[in-house]
Design a protein around this motif. Structure first.
Motif, PDB file in Angstrom:
ATOM      1  N   GLU A  94     115.465 -58.081  52.186  1.00 33.17           N
ATOM      2  CA  GLU A  94     115.825 -59.098  53.181  1.00 33.17           C
ATOM      3  C   GLU A  94     115.816 -60.523  52.608  1.00 33.17           C
ATOM      4  O   GLU A  94     116.764 -61.285  52.818  1.00 33.17           O
ATOM      5  N   THR A 132     118.679 -57.469  58.531  1.00 33.64           N
ATOM      6  CA  THR A 132     118.318 -56.140  59.016  1.00 33.64           C
ATOM      7  C   THR A 132     118.477 -56.029  60.531  1.00 33.64           C
ATOM      8  O   THR A 132     118.940 -55.007  61.034  1.00 33.64           O
ATOM      9  N   ARG A 136     114.938 -53.950  54.712  1.00 36.35           N
ATOM     10  CA  ARG A 136     113.795 -54.857  54.883  1.00 36.35           C
ATOM     11  C   ARG A 136     113.226 -55.280  53.529  1.00 36.35           C
ATOM     12  O   ARG A 136     112.775 -56.403  53.364  1.00 36.35           O
TER      13      ARG A 136
END
Length: 148
Positions: A100, A72, A97
């Protein structure tokens, strides 16, 4: 008609035909070709009004091309370098996110495939993932093998 004789709008369209560009990128690339003040802004305003320039499409394009290989943090850097507003990238970064750890695990698996034998190897794997823009929590979970 060569590239030298194209209008600013023609040059912008040629750039946009290759990939999505943000308005800031087009301004940067075409500024040298502006012959009278305000000419570039008018051309870009017109293209934006017709939907040829879209911040949202730039965000989607970068995320689509880069998210599988980068964290990210790096995707955010690329979007900022393209001059995308924080509001335009907020939703995409939130979605990144949430994925991730999975994305970091896949990048780690392709590069290393197995846990490091010692602390030096773990540090090398962590540096690699950090250089790709993955967050510290995701890196820690992937390299330590948590929730595999």
């Amino acid at each position: 008609m060569g590239f030298q004789t194209l209008s600013l709008k023609g040059r912008a369209l040629r750039l946009l035909a290759g990939r999505e560009h943000s308005r800031a990128e087009l301004e940067r690339k075409l500024a040298a070709h502006e012959t009278e003040p305000g000419e570039l802004a008018r051309a870009l305003d017109e293209l934006q009004a017709k939907g040829f320039i879209s911040e949202q499409r730039v965000v989607e394009s970068v995320v689509h091309r880069r998210a599988a290989r980068l964290g990210t943090g790096r995707v955010k850097q690329e979007l900022q370098a393209k001059g995308v507003s924080p509001e335009a990238m907020a939703d995409a970064l939130d979605a990144l996110r949430r994925t991730e750890v999975e994305r970091a695990r896949e990048v780690w698996r392709r590069k290393f495939g197995e846990p490091a034998a010692d602390a030096t190897g773990r540090a090398r794997q962590m540096r690699f993932l950090a250089s790709r823009g993955f967050g510290t929590e995701a890196i820690r979970r992937v390299v330590s093998g948590a929730d595999d």
